[in-house]
Design an enzyme around this catalytic site. Sequence first.
Site, mmCIF file in Angstrom:
data_model
loop_
_atom_site.group_PDB
_atom_site.id
_atom_site.type_symbol
_atom_site.label_atom_id
_atom_site.label_comp_id
_atom_site.label_asym_id
_atom_site.label_seq_id
_atom_site.Cartn_x
_atom_site.Cartn_y
_atom_site.Cartn_z
ATOM 1 C CD GLU A 155 -2.487 0.907 2.913
ATOM 2 O OE1 GLU A 155 -2.063 0.064 3.749
ATOM 3 O OE2 GLU A 155 -3.469 1.637 3.141
ATOM 4 C CE LYS A 208 -7.134 0.791 3.918
ATOM 5 N NZ LYS A 208 -5.850 1.152 4.580
ATOM 6 C CB CYS A 257 -4.025 -2.223 4.449
ATOM 7 S SG CYS A 257 -3.041 -2.527 5.941
HETATM 8 C C1 ACM Z 1 -3.896 -0.025 7.233
HETATM 9 O O1 ACM Z 1 -5.009 -0.191 6.734
HETATM 10 N N1 ACM Z 1 -2.917 0.545 6.568
HETATM 11 C C2 ACM Z 1 -3.618 -0.479 8.608
#
Ligand code: ACM
Length: 272
Positions: free
Chosen positions: A39, A110, A151
């Site tokens: 990420e 995200k 993530c």
């Molecule tokens: C995250 O979602 N970078 C912990």
Amino acid sequence: MRVGYVQTAPRFGEVERNLCRVQALMSIHEKVDLWVLPELFVSGYQFVSRAEVKELAETIPDGPTTQQLIRLAQQQNSHIVAGIAEKKGGYEYNAAILVGPAGLLSHYRKLHLFAEEKEWFSPGNTPFPVSSIPVTDSLGKSFVKIGIMICFDHLFPEAARTLAIRGAEIIAHPANLVIPGYGQLTMKVRAMENRVFTVTANRIGTEARTEKRLHFTGESQIISPCGDLLVSSANDIEDVQVVEIDPALARNKMLTLNNDLFADRRPEFYFH
Ligand code: ACM
């Protein structure tokens, strides 16, 4: 097919340096069909202001990192999933892309923002994407379906389930995990409950740009549809790992002779 990940220690804001480092690590292995990178792999993670996010975010697909990844995919005849800070129409997103020799194939923003990410980014507004990539082996050319989540999406089982129901055989999971053990455990479960491969590319190192010190947990991993750990990395070194997998295993959802994990679902009793 051959699937790999790169685990790096990006330096905040050093975009060119971070990209070069990833390229150097990727060049260790040849003939990799699918790479997964962490990420926010070129910008770093811990922003201190929205202005800083705006400065480091890039457009997709025209921005320099997406374009460089497409060139790399062309040179290596490979496909690459990577996490990038994106800017679009006055908004910034924590995004991930899938690129190949033909260009941009998938683009995801995200959906589940973690902690201070809610101050830095707008929440995602794209569905969980699944795209097919071509893979050529001794049996000829076939297509493999790649899903993307980022993530913290790992703690929302709906993310991996949605990707799997959409046909993903491999879930690419760019990550900057900070809670020790969590993502590595949940992604093992996500692989088992959906009978898919998962590839988590995490980062290592520490960022302490505010009074909050963030330590990234490494331990990137590739998990099989049965939950086997095929390969993993330590929590404190940069690393690159590649494994040979048979993606057809992810098309078989039978756990026992009587249990097809997808056919056995009872959605009429869920969410009521
Ligand atoms: C995250 O979602 N970078 C912990």
